[in-house]
Design a protein around this motif. Structure first.
Motif, mmCIF file in Angstrom:
data_model
loop_
_atom_site.group_PDB
_atom_site.id
_atom_site.type_symbol
_atom_site.label_atom_id
_atom_site.label_comp_id
_atom_site.label_asym_id
_atom_site.label_seq_id
_atom_site.Cartn_x
_atom_site.Cartn_y
_atom_site.Cartn_z
ATOM 1 N N GLN A 1 0.841 -1.211 0.000
ATOM 2 C CA GLN A 1 0.000 0.000 0.000
ATOM 3 C C GLN A 1 0.875 1.259 0.000
ATOM 4 N N ALA A 2 1.959 1.215 0.800
ATOM 5 C CA ALA A 2 2.890 2.359 0.846
ATOM 6 C C ALA A 2 3.514 2.591 -0.527
ATOM 7 N N HIS A 3 3.905 1.509 -1.208
ATOM 8 C CA HIS A 3 4.479 1.632 -2.557
ATOM 9 C C HIS A 3 3.476 2.284 -3.507
ATOM 10 N N LEU A 4 2.209 1.880 -3.388
ATOM 11 C CA LEU A 4 1.177 2.467 -4.258
ATOM 12 C C LEU A 4 1.003 3.956 -3.952
ATOM 13 N N ASP A 5 0.890 4.297 -2.673
ATOM 14 C CA ASP A 5 0.710 5.703 -2.274
ATOM 15 C C ASP A 5 1.894 6.554 -2.765
ATOM 16 N N PHE A 6 3.102 6.053 -2.501
ATOM 17 C CA PHE A 6 4.307 6.776 -2.908
ATOM 18 C C PHE A 6 4.380 6.888 -4.430
ATOM 19 N N GLY A 7 4.106 5.792 -5.126
ATOM 20 C CA GLY A 7 4.211 5.772 -6.582
ATOM 21 C C GLY A 7 3.293 6.765 -7.254
ATOM 22 N N LYS B 1 6.029 6.864 2.587
ATOM 23 C CA LYS B 1 4.747 6.467 3.214
ATOM 24 C C LYS B 1 4.893 5.198 4.070
ATOM 25 N N ILE B 2 6.080 5.005 4.667
ATOM 26 C CA ILE B 2 6.329 3.782 5.446
ATOM 27 C C ILE B 2 6.500 4.090 6.936
ATOM 28 N N GLN B 3 5.869 5.193 7.382
ATOM 29 C CA GLN B 3 6.075 5.639 8.768
ATOM 30 C C GLN B 3 5.739 4.559 9.798
ATOM 31 N N GLY B 4 4.751 3.713 9.510
ATOM 32 C CA GLY B 4 4.301 2.741 10.512
ATOM 33 C C GLY B 4 5.102 1.458 10.552
ATOM 34 N N LEU B 5 6.139 1.342 9.723
ATOM 35 C CA LEU B 5 6.884 0.082 9.640
ATOM 36 C C LEU B 5 8.302 0.265 10.163
ATOM 37 N N ASP B 6 8.811 -0.747 10.885
ATOM 38 C CA ASP B 6 10.208 -0.649 11.318
ATOM 39 C C ASP B 6 11.111 -1.192 10.207
ATOM 40 N N ILE B 7 12.414 -0.983 10.375
ATOM 41 C CA ILE B 7 13.369 -1.297 9.310
ATOM 42 C C ILE B 7 13.344 -2.774 8.935
#
Length: 399
Positions: A32-38, A85-91
């Motif tokens: 979802q983050a990839h889609l939002d960012f893309g 858009k990956i604020q909610g994910l850790d590394i």
């Protein structure tokens, strides 16, 4: 609301639904983050050149930036996370998610060529943390090479790697590299898929195509009839043309007459996009689609600054302490793409190169040598660029 498809019918708007054995390994939050960012990146690039073709690979850019993100710290890390858009994910979630997604995509359809590759090119004279290099090797399967960036062959090595990974479609991704470039991160994506149902070349004909400025040109349009996943509203028509086993598809969205593309693009939000894909239903129809081929390239730094990553490009402000003990910042983000659509199918490829540079550093000088020209010697005047010798001589008596 549209009726849901029968329970036994996989919804091909969601390719994950077609591969249940693999789907659980894919991190939905990351996709979802990839889609939002893309879509956000595409919007920035489209606005920058509204009257030109644009083609961006969100997957390529997101993977390249994710590799840089692994070396970022402090505010820089936060800014990159916000832009991606990956604020909610850790590394660890991001790295494992990108690895799983890459594996999933490249094994999705045996009838389609889809290859994703990463590489890390390190300056042999500057310090890059060993644990960072190892992380790139393991999490991103990056090929790692140590180069002397002071030599012109360094750029050639990187370009040759990209050329090979993109089947010669993208021959260069970097031009000249400064001798004190710390490292370069490169991603390449290659796609080649045949339509599930090929277009008959005999049906292709020169037809009218209206340009944005109102002019009409004649251009080859392919034609086909069949059953397609389709959606129509008062704003647009959308059709999905599958490749291979229908895991991957080519989505075409055509604004209604009188609605120009720039105006329509404002609606291209992740929420709307997903809603449109989910609303598509199988319908019989006729389609005409232009054949086309073009190349695109962009410096992504202005777009990424607008998306909130500005600090990563600021010398003295950026924090890449996770990859080097030096102060460093991103000094280049190049993106190149190629696409060809014809009766057989589609070939598309992309490469993203991210350069990271020390803020200010004097390379350690080589140890001094001694040369005493006190006997007969050869001298020449030459053109360094072409190697042309303008003069060459032997000096045996300098008097």
């Amino acid at each position: 609301p549209q009726p849901a498809p029968p329970a036994n019918q996989a919804d091909s708007s969601d390719p994950l639904a077609q591969a249940p054995a693999v789907a659980p390994t894919v991190n939905r939050e990351l996709t979802q983050a990839h889609l939002d960012f893309g879509l956000a990146l595409f919007d920035q690039l489209r606005q920058a050149t509204p009257n030109e073709n644009v083609l961006v690979s969100p997957t390529s850019v997101a993977l390249a930036i994710a590799m840089a993100y692994n070396g970022a710290g402090g505010e820089t890390q936060v800014a990159i996370a916000n832009a991606l858009k990956i604020q909610g994910l850790d590394i660890d979630q991001i790295n494992a998610g990108n690895q799983a997604l890459t594996q999933y995509l490249t094994q999705l359809d045996p009838e389609v060529a889809l290859e994703i590759a990463n590489s890390l090119w390190v300056n042999e004279k500057l310090p890059v943390r060993a644990d960072y290099i190892e992380q790139m090797r393991t999490a991103y399967r990056a090929e790692v090479a140590v180069l002397d960036f002071g030599l012109p062959t360094a750029a050639n090595r990187i370009n040759d790697w990209v050329k090979a990974r993109t089947r010669d479609r993208i021959p260069t991704i970097v031009d000249q590299l400064p001798a004190d470039q710390l490292l370069v991160l490169v991603n390449a994506v290659y796609f080649k898929g045949a339509w599930s149902e090929a277009f008959d070349p005999a049906q292709t004909a020169e037809r009218s195509f209206s340009l944005a400025n109102g002019d009409t040109i004649q251009h080859p349009l392919m034609a086909q009839s069949g059953d397609y996943r389709y959606l129509e509203t008062d704003q647009f028509q959308a059709v999905s043309l599958p490749y291979g086993n229908a895991s991957l598809s080519f989505e075409v969205i055509l604004p209604a007459p009188g609605i120009d593309l720039a105006e329509f693009s404002a609606q291209l939000t992740p929420e709307n996009w997903q809603s449109w894909m989910n609303q598509m239903r199988s319908r019989p129809g006729d389609i005409q689609l232009p054949k086309f081929q073009f190349e695109y390239e962009a410096d992504l730094i202005p777009a990424l600054e607008t998306l909130g990553m500005g600090i990563a490009f600021e010398a003295g402000q950026a924090d890449f302490s996770g990859l080097t003990e030096l102060e460093a910042f991103i000094n280049q983000v190049r993106h190149k793409t190629f696409i060809e659509v014809n009766e057989e199918g589609t070939e598309a490829t992309a490469s993203t190169a991210i350069g990271i540079m020390p803020t200010s550093i004097a390379l350690p000088p080589d140890s001094p040598f001694e040369m005493v020209v006190d006997r007969p010697f050869i001298a020449a005047i030459r053109d360094r660029q072409s190697g042309t010798l303008l003069f060459v001589g032997a000096i045996v008596d300098p008097r």
